[in-house]
Design a protein around this motif. Structure first.
Motif, mmCIF file in Angstrom:
data_model
loop_
_atom_site.group_PDB
_atom_site.id
_atom_site.type_symbol
_atom_site.label_atom_id
_atom_site.label_comp_id
_atom_site.label_asym_id
_atom_site.label_seq_id
_atom_site.Cartn_x
_atom_site.Cartn_y
_atom_site.Cartn_z
ATOM 1 N N VAL A 290 0.843 -1.205 0.000
ATOM 2 C CA VAL A 290 0.000 0.000 0.000
ATOM 3 C C VAL A 290 0.875 1.250 0.000
ATOM 4 O O VAL A 290 0.646 2.201 -0.761
ATOM 5 C CB VAL A 290 -0.940 -0.008 1.220
ATOM 6 C CG1 VAL A 290 -1.666 1.336 1.344
ATOM 7 C CG2 VAL A 290 -1.953 -1.142 1.118
ATOM 8 N N SER A 291 1.902 1.243 0.843
ATOM 9 C CA SER A 291 2.795 2.395 0.940
ATOM 10 C C SER A 291 3.564 2.607 -0.354
ATOM 11 O O SER A 291 3.685 3.731 -0.856
ATOM 12 C CB SER A 291 3.758 2.183 2.113
ATOM 13 O OG SER A 291 4.696 3.225 2.177
ATOM 14 N N LEU A 292 4.085 1.525 -0.905
ATOM 15 C CA LEU A 292 4.844 1.604 -2.160
ATOM 16 C C LEU A 292 3.994 2.208 -3.268
ATOM 17 O O LEU A 292 4.421 3.127 -3.980
ATOM 18 C CB LEU A 292 5.311 0.202 -2.554
ATOM 19 C CG LEU A 292 6.130 0.072 -3.836
ATOM 20 C CD1 LEU A 292 7.565 0.525 -3.610
ATOM 21 C CD2 LEU A 292 6.120 -1.373 -4.357
ATOM 22 N N GLN A 297 1.740 6.103 -7.231
ATOM 23 C CA GLN A 297 0.527 6.709 -7.769
ATOM 24 C C GLN A 297 0.691 8.234 -7.871
ATOM 25 O O GLN A 297 0.332 8.847 -8.880
ATOM 26 C CB GLN A 297 -0.679 6.377 -6.886
ATOM 27 C CG GLN A 297 -1.986 7.024 -7.323
ATOM 28 C CD GLN A 297 -2.447 6.573 -8.696
ATOM 29 O OE1 GLN A 297 -2.309 5.408 -9.037
ATOM 30 N NE2 GLN A 297 -2.992 7.493 -9.487
ATOM 31 N N GLN A 298 1.257 8.818 -6.837
ATOM 32 C CA GLN A 298 1.467 10.265 -6.839
ATOM 33 C C GLN A 298 2.447 10.666 -7.939
ATOM 34 O O GLN A 298 2.245 11.660 -8.649
ATOM 35 C CB GLN A 298 1.993 10.702 -5.468
ATOM 36 C CG GLN A 298 2.018 12.201 -5.261
ATOM 37 C CD GLN A 298 2.162 12.563 -3.800
ATOM 38 O OE1 GLN A 298 1.479 12.001 -2.941
ATOM 39 N NE2 GLN A 298 3.050 13.482 -3.501
ATOM 40 N N ARG A 299 3.508 9.880 -8.077
ATOM 41 C CA ARG A 299 4.492 10.175 -9.122
ATOM 42 C C ARG A 299 3.887 10.003 -10.510
ATOM 43 O O ARG A 299 4.170 10.789 -11.420
ATOM 44 C CB ARG A 299 5.706 9.254 -8.974
ATOM 45 C CG ARG A 299 6.538 9.536 -7.741
ATOM 46 C CD ARG A 299 7.706 8.572 -7.663
ATOM 47 N NE ARG A 299 8.570 8.858 -6.529
ATOM 48 C CZ ARG A 299 9.722 8.248 -6.285
ATOM 49 N NH1 ARG A 299 10.154 7.302 -7.125
ATOM 50 N NH2 ARG A 299 10.449 8.568 -5.238
ATOM 51 N N ARG A 300 3.073 8.974 -10.668
ATOM 52 C CA ARG A 300 2.485 8.721 -11.982
ATOM 53 C C ARG A 300 1.583 9.876 -12.412
ATOM 54 O O ARG A 300 1.581 10.248 -13.600
ATOM 55 C CB ARG A 300 1.709 7.404 -11.979
ATOM 56 C CG ARG A 300 1.190 7.020 -13.351
ATOM 57 C CD ARG A 300 0.674 5.602 -13.398
ATOM 58 N NE ARG A 300 -0.500 5.401 -12.552
ATOM 59 C CZ ARG A 300 -1.195 4.265 -12.504
ATOM 60 N NH1 ARG A 300 -0.828 3.239 -13.249
ATOM 61 N NH2 ARG A 300 -2.242 4.144 -11.708
ATOM 62 N N GLU A 301 0.843 10.426 -11.477
ATOM 63 C CA GLU A 301 -0.022 11.561 -11.817
ATOM 64 C C GLU A 301 0.801 12.759 -12.289
ATOM 65 O O GLU A 301 0.389 13.494 -13.200
ATOM 66 C CB GLU A 301 -0.894 11.913 -10.618
ATOM 67 C CG GLU A 301 -1.967 10.856 -10.340
ATOM 68 C CD GLU A 301 -2.754 11.112 -9.075
ATOM 69 O OE1 GLU A 301 -2.520 12.168 -8.434
ATOM 70 O OE2 GLU A 301 -3.611 10.274 -8.726
ATOM 71 N N LEU A 302 1.982 12.937 -11.688
ATOM 72 C CA LEU A 302 2.859 14.008 -12.144
ATOM 73 C C LEU A 302 3.432 13.708 -13.526
ATOM 74 O O LEU A 302 3.540 14.599 -14.375
ATOM 75 C CB LEU A 302 3.995 14.213 -11.133
ATOM 76 C CG LEU A 302 3.605 14.869 -9.807
ATOM 77 C CD1 LEU A 302 4.761 14.794 -8.814
ATOM 78 C CD2 LEU A 302 3.192 16.331 -10.019
ATOM 79 N N ILE A 303 3.796 12.451 -13.754
ATOM 80 C CA ILE A 303 4.313 12.067 -15.077
ATOM 81 C C ILE A 303 3.235 12.234 -16.131
ATOM 82 O O ILE A 303 3.513 12.653 -17.272
ATOM 83 C CB ILE A 303 4.858 10.627 -15.063
ATOM 84 C CG1 ILE A 303 6.151 10.545 -14.255
ATOM 85 C CG2 ILE A 303 5.076 10.109 -16.475
ATOM 86 C CD1 ILE A 303 7.355 11.200 -14.906
ATOM 87 N N TRP A 304 1.991 11.915 -15.787
ATOM 88 C CA TRP A 304 0.898 12.150 -16.725
ATOM 89 C C TRP A 304 0.833 13.634 -17.102
ATOM 90 O O TRP A 304 0.615 13.982 -18.267
ATOM 91 C CB TRP A 304 -0.430 11.714 -16.114
ATOM 92 C CG TRP A 304 -0.642 10.237 -16.054
ATOM 93 C CD1 TRP A 304 0.041 9.280 -16.743
ATOM 94 C CD2 TRP A 304 -1.609 9.545 -15.260
ATOM 95 N NE1 TRP A 304 -0.442 8.027 -16.425
ATOM 96 C CE2 TRP A 304 -1.463 8.158 -15.520
ATOM 97 C CE3 TRP A 304 -2.583 9.943 -14.347
ATOM 98 C CZ2 TRP A 304 -2.236 7.185 -14.911
ATOM 99 C CZ3 TRP A 304 -3.377 8.971 -13.731
ATOM 100 C CH2 TRP A 304 -3.202 7.605 -14.018
ATOM 101 N N LYS A 305 1.043 14.487 -16.103
ATOM 102 C CA LYS A 305 1.035 15.927 -16.375
ATOM 103 C C LYS A 305 2.185 16.293 -17.307
ATOM 104 O O LYS A 305 2.015 17.075 -18.255
ATOM 105 C CB LYS A 305 1.145 16.704 -15.065
ATOM 106 C CG LYS A 305 1.047 18.214 -15.237
ATOM 107 C CD LYS A 305 1.036 18.924 -13.884
ATOM 108 C CE LYS A 305 0.933 20.439 -14.084
ATOM 109 N NZ LYS A 305 0.940 21.166 -12.785
#
Length: 380
Positions: A290-292, A297-305
């Motif tokens: 869950v922690s990993l 997930q947070q990083r992926r949203e930034l990469i999507w941006k």
């Protein structure tokens, strides 16, 4: 004049080996390079794993040669891991083989089952090492197409049209690298049946199943899998232990023993402390995953941006630690990534590294902090 072996004439140096030298040179010239190209986890391994590794250094026999098959307790923990995480029952004594990283396994499996002139089905796009090892062993790569319109899954109708009489191995990898595509139950049933019909060893390379993927799957869970399948797995991505070099091979006794014959002549066992630390990592609770994935997930949203800023599109339902993004029409992958590196000092991997079907795509790694990704966004 001393000449190299003929087998090297058709094999290039690994792309990242060459490109990272270029990146290192640019850094030495003062360029502030942001590396979003390679999937080398930057997060810490499980704390208990590193503590056990340190403590084990004083154990009696810790610095001696180790068993070619790994510590019995490591094999047991791998079997426990497969049972608890994949719902797959394995014999720790006969169906599990620890490896010095799963990349080693690609070579060992190929050496165990291929003769010169044999053919190997290799995904396009896919991990470049499959083809490189095939060529090194003087076997023949036969590329099969994976395309976005088919969700990056093989077209079995097209495969059946091929002359498969010389094919010995088929490489698959789901969640797929580099695209992050996830396979269906139907696919696993089909690929196992395909292997049985044509006496082809199906090897599933499965290191990404716990990264941004809520339904981890092992091919070994499916009916008749042990008849024709092997599976590679790794602690590198799941537990941020890439440099430890801990992988595993699972499958039926005969297949595993064939690989062991090769492996036992190639190395002298895995370092004791690394094995002890790996045992602890495999025992991690649900909280670890869950922690990993919260971080990724947070990083992926930034990469999507970042991808959006570069006028790319992407699939939000993908898994793994990469974002596979489609470039605008008529934009060439390598030209684009070279331009981004030159103008913005951001290294992104061109899709063509993974095969001709990667043209028109680029791959971002999630192995960089939020701050670094935000800096990349600001630059572009």
């Amino acid at each position: 004049m001393i000449e190299v072996a003929d087998r090297l004439k058709n094999v290039e140096e690994y792309y990242f080996s060459k490109k990272l030298r270029e990146v290192a040179f640019l850094k030495s010239q003062g360029k502030p390079i942001i590396n979003l190209g390679i999937g080398s986890p930057d997060l810490e391994p499980p704390h208990k794993a590193t503590m056990v590794l340190q403590d084990s250094l004083l154990d009696e026999g810790a610095h001696k040669y180790q068993s070619y098959q790994g510590l019995p307790e490591l094999r047991t923990e791998i079997a426990n891991f497969y049972r608890s995480r994949y719902k797959v029952n394995l014999s720790a004594q006969t169906e599990v083989l620890p490896l010095l990283g799963s990349k080693e396994g690609i070579m060992h499996i190929s050496m165990a089952f291929l003769n010169p002139g044999d053919e190997v089905l290799i995904p396009n796009p896919g991990y470049p090492t499959y083809a490189a090892v095939t060529k090194l062993l003087q076997a023949k790569p036969v590329y099969y197409d994976l395309i976005e319109e088919n969700h990056w899954l093989p077209d079995f109708i097209a495969l059946e049209r091929l002359d498969l009489s010389n094919v010995k191995i088929m490489w698959i990898s789901y969640p797929h690298m580099p695209t992050g595509a996830k396979a269906t139950n139907k696919f696993y049933d089909e690929v196992i049946a395909f292997g049985k019909r044509h006496d082809i060893l199906i090897v599933n390379d499965n290191p990404y199943s716990f990264v941004l993927n809520d339904k981890p799957i092992s091919i070994m869970r499916y009916r008749n899998a042990k008849d024709v399948c092997l599976e590679l797995n790794s602690l590198s991505k799941t537990f941020n232990m890439a440099g430890w070099r801990v992988g595993m091979l699972v499958g039926n006794y005969d297949f595993v023993q064939a690989v062991l014959k090769v492996k036992s002549n190639m190395d002298s066992g895995m370092f004791y402390g690394v094995q002890k630390g790996a045992i602890e990592a495999l025992k991690c609770s649900d909280l670890w995953y869950v922690s990993l994935n919260s971080v990724y997930q947070q990083r992926r949203e930034l990469i999507w941006k970042l991808a959006t800023e570069l006028n790319c599109t992407y699939d939000e339902d993908s898994a793994g630690m990469f974002v596979w993004a489609k470039l605008p029409p008529h934009v060439k992958s390598e030209e684009f990534t070279d331009l981004i590196l030159k103008e913005h000092s951001v290294f992104i991997t061109p899709g063509t590294v993974f095969g001709s079907n990667g043209e028109g795509y680029i791959r971002f790694s999630l192995c960089a902090s939020d701050e670094i990704i935000k800096e990349a966004i600001a630059r572009v």
